[in-house]
Enzyme design. Structure first.
Site, mmCIF file in Angstrom:
data_model
loop_
_atom_site.group_PDB
_atom_site.id
_atom_site.type_symbol
_atom_site.label_atom_id
_atom_site.label_comp_id
_atom_site.label_asym_id
_atom_site.label_seq_id
_atom_site.Cartn_x
_atom_site.Cartn_y
_atom_site.Cartn_z
ATOM 1 N N ASP A 13 49.322 29.404 -59.306
ATOM 2 C CA ASP A 13 50.674 29.239 -58.789
ATOM 3 C C ASP A 13 51.685 30.092 -59.549
ATOM 4 O O ASP A 13 52.472 30.853 -58.959
ATOM 5 C CB ASP A 13 51.048 27.756 -58.878
ATOM 6 C CG ASP A 13 52.355 27.408 -58.203
ATOM 7 O OD1 ASP A 13 53.417 27.825 -58.714
ATOM 8 O OD2 ASP A 13 52.332 26.698 -57.181
ATOM 9 N N VAL A 36 54.067 27.165 -55.069
ATOM 10 C CA VAL A 36 53.183 27.987 -54.238
ATOM 11 C C VAL A 36 52.089 27.114 -53.630
ATOM 12 O O VAL A 36 51.789 27.203 -52.428
ATOM 13 C CB VAL A 36 52.575 29.140 -55.056
ATOM 14 C CG1 VAL A 36 51.625 29.966 -54.190
ATOM 15 C CG2 VAL A 36 53.671 30.038 -55.619
ATOM 16 N N ASP A 37 51.482 26.259 -54.442
ATOM 17 C CA ASP A 37 50.441 25.357 -53.943
ATOM 18 C C ASP A 37 50.977 24.460 -52.836
ATOM 19 O O ASP A 37 50.323 24.253 -51.802
ATOM 20 C CB ASP A 37 49.903 24.489 -55.076
ATOM 21 C CG ASP A 37 49.065 25.267 -56.076
ATOM 22 O OD1 ASP A 37 48.790 26.453 -55.829
ATOM 23 O OD2 ASP A 37 48.690 24.687 -57.112
ATOM 24 N N LEU A 38 52.158 23.898 -53.070
ATOM 25 C CA LEU A 38 52.726 22.977 -52.088
ATOM 26 C C LEU A 38 53.084 23.693 -50.790
ATOM 27 O O LEU A 38 52.864 23.161 -49.693
ATOM 28 C CB LEU A 38 53.959 22.290 -52.675
ATOM 29 C CG LEU A 38 53.669 21.251 -53.760
ATOM 30 C CD1 LEU A 38 54.957 20.832 -54.456
ATOM 31 C CD2 LEU A 38 52.973 20.032 -53.159
ATOM 32 N N ALA A 42 49.881 24.314 -48.929
ATOM 33 C CA ALA A 42 49.329 23.076 -48.379
ATOM 34 C C ALA A 42 50.059 22.655 -47.120
ATOM 35 O O ALA A 42 49.443 22.263 -46.116
ATOM 36 C CB ALA A 42 49.408 21.965 -49.424
#
Length: 406
Positions: A140, A163-165, A168
């Protein structure tokens, strides 16, 4: 209570960490049969993040609820064939390997599509399946750095993995869109999720501002803080968050605090444009205690809130919105705090009290293999040679690990 339109949906999730797990969480909460496909070693890395209770991570407790777990060694050809048979009966597959890995394992999209044309296959990678940068190790923080966002944010890390969120949430949207499309066409889809592209989408307003601002964007170029949108310290060391962007709210702030006409006219100026107004407002808010400002926010239409800590916030949320956040009893870890999905769809209610604890690594391996027609003797033989892992019981002797900074 499962939603009828989802309870016959089977999702195979062999991603790791946040992006895939967060993307499939709403599907599991709506009643889909979400099966985590994990390796026979550590399983999902999310199982091992501290803090833990009895060896079970907070991470898997948050993202693994309502999900099953099978533990397969996908380097074993017999297990690969069993996985393909499972994929034949599935609707969605989510993976987050580096590009090329699923091809080597024989579980790539083309292989599965040839057997199951209705499959929706999601690949999550750093920069997409056809960008060579996705072959490099990236997390991230690296993609925040590459997007320009980290520089705008003064190089500061965040408690949330943006970034991950973003990846997702885009992945979940894409899955739902592909399911809708399949209802009309009968065809599955391949979904190529670039985490970097997802985060760029989240940055769209910043980048548009960069363009309109003559090709520059530093932290001080961003509109906030301004006198009307700022966090102020109180007399006793507390904080008040003021968000009075509209004239009616800012005028109310000025009327009820005795702020100057200059402050009234400087609502959206930056500190370098009106330093004396910032000093004036800071002095005003330091003249009263936090409780006095709390009463002020409740009595006046000023678009303001006292900054409270997590303990106070959680107690308030659990009391006021018990189906949004509440404590649930999971037998492996005890009473745990869970946060419901926020979709609030009348035809698809999700009751936080119905949440099931995450399956332990390999807990559902035997049941899934039996469903595929494998006899118990065959299951035991595969487990003995390390091709699959069966249920790993909780070791109650493992101490809790709660690393808290001094």
């Amino acid at each position: 209570m499962a939603t009828p339109s989802f309870e016959n949906l089977t999702v195979l999730d062999f991603s790791r960490y946040l992006p895939g797990g967060y993307a499939t969480q709403p599907l599991a909460d709506w009643g889909a049969n979400v099966i985590k496909v994990e390796d026979t070693g550590m399983g999902d890395f999310a199982r091992h993040e501290n803090p833990t209770r009895h060896g079970i991570s907070y991470y898997i407790t948050a993202l693994g609820r309502n999900k099953k777990s099978v533990s397969f060694n996908l380097k074993d050809p017999e297990v690969v064939e069993l996985f393909l048979r499972l994929a034949d009966k599935s609707d969605v597959i989510v993976e987050s390997f580096r590009p090329g890995v699923t091809k080597k394992l024989g579980i790539d999209y083309d292989t599965i599509k040839a057997r199951n044309p209705r499959i929706i296959y999601v690949s999550i990678s750093a920069f997409g399946q056809f960008d060579p940068r996705s072959l490099q190790a990236k997390h991230d923080i690296n993609m925040q750095a590459s997007s320009g966002y980290l520089a705008v944010n003064h190089g500061s890390t965040s408690p949330l993995h943006f970034v991950d969120l973003s990846a997702a949430m885009v992945a979940n949207q894409a899955i739902l869109a592909a399911l809708f499309n399949r209802e009309h066409t009968g065809e599955g889809s391949y979904i190529d999720i670039s985490m970097y592209d997802c985060f760029l989408w989240w940055n769209s307003l910043l980048d548009a501002r960069y363009d309109f601002n003559g090709g520059q964007l530093k932290r001080e170029d961003v509109i906030y803080p301004t006198p009307a949108y700022n966090v102020y310290e109180t007399k006793d060391g507390g904080k008040v968050a003021v968000g009075s962007l509209e004239d009616k709210f800012w005028n109310n702030v000025c009327d009820t605090t005795g702020a100057s006409d200059h402050a009234r006219a400087s609502k959206l100026m930056k500190r370098w444009e009106a330093p004396e107004v910032f000093e004036e407002m800071e002095a005003i808010f330091k003249s009263r205690t936090t409780d006095e400002w709390r009463a002020w926010t409740e009595e006046n239409d000023v678009c303001s809130a006292v900054v409270i800590d997590k303990d106070e916030a959680l107690k308030e949320i659990v009391n006021q919105e018990p189906n949004t956040m509440n404590y649930v009893e999971f037998s492996d870890v005890g009473t745990v705090l869970q946060t419901n999905i926020p979709h609030h769809i009348s035809a698809m209610p999700v009751n936080i009290a119905d949440f099931k604890q995450p399956s332990r690594l390999g807990q559902d391996t035997a049941d899934v293999l039996r469903h595929l027609g494998v006899e118990d003797a065959g299951i035991q033989e595969m487990a003995a040679r390390g091709s699959v892992k069966l249920d790993t019981l909780v070791d109650w002797s493992v101490p809790d690990i709660n690393p808290v900074a001094p």
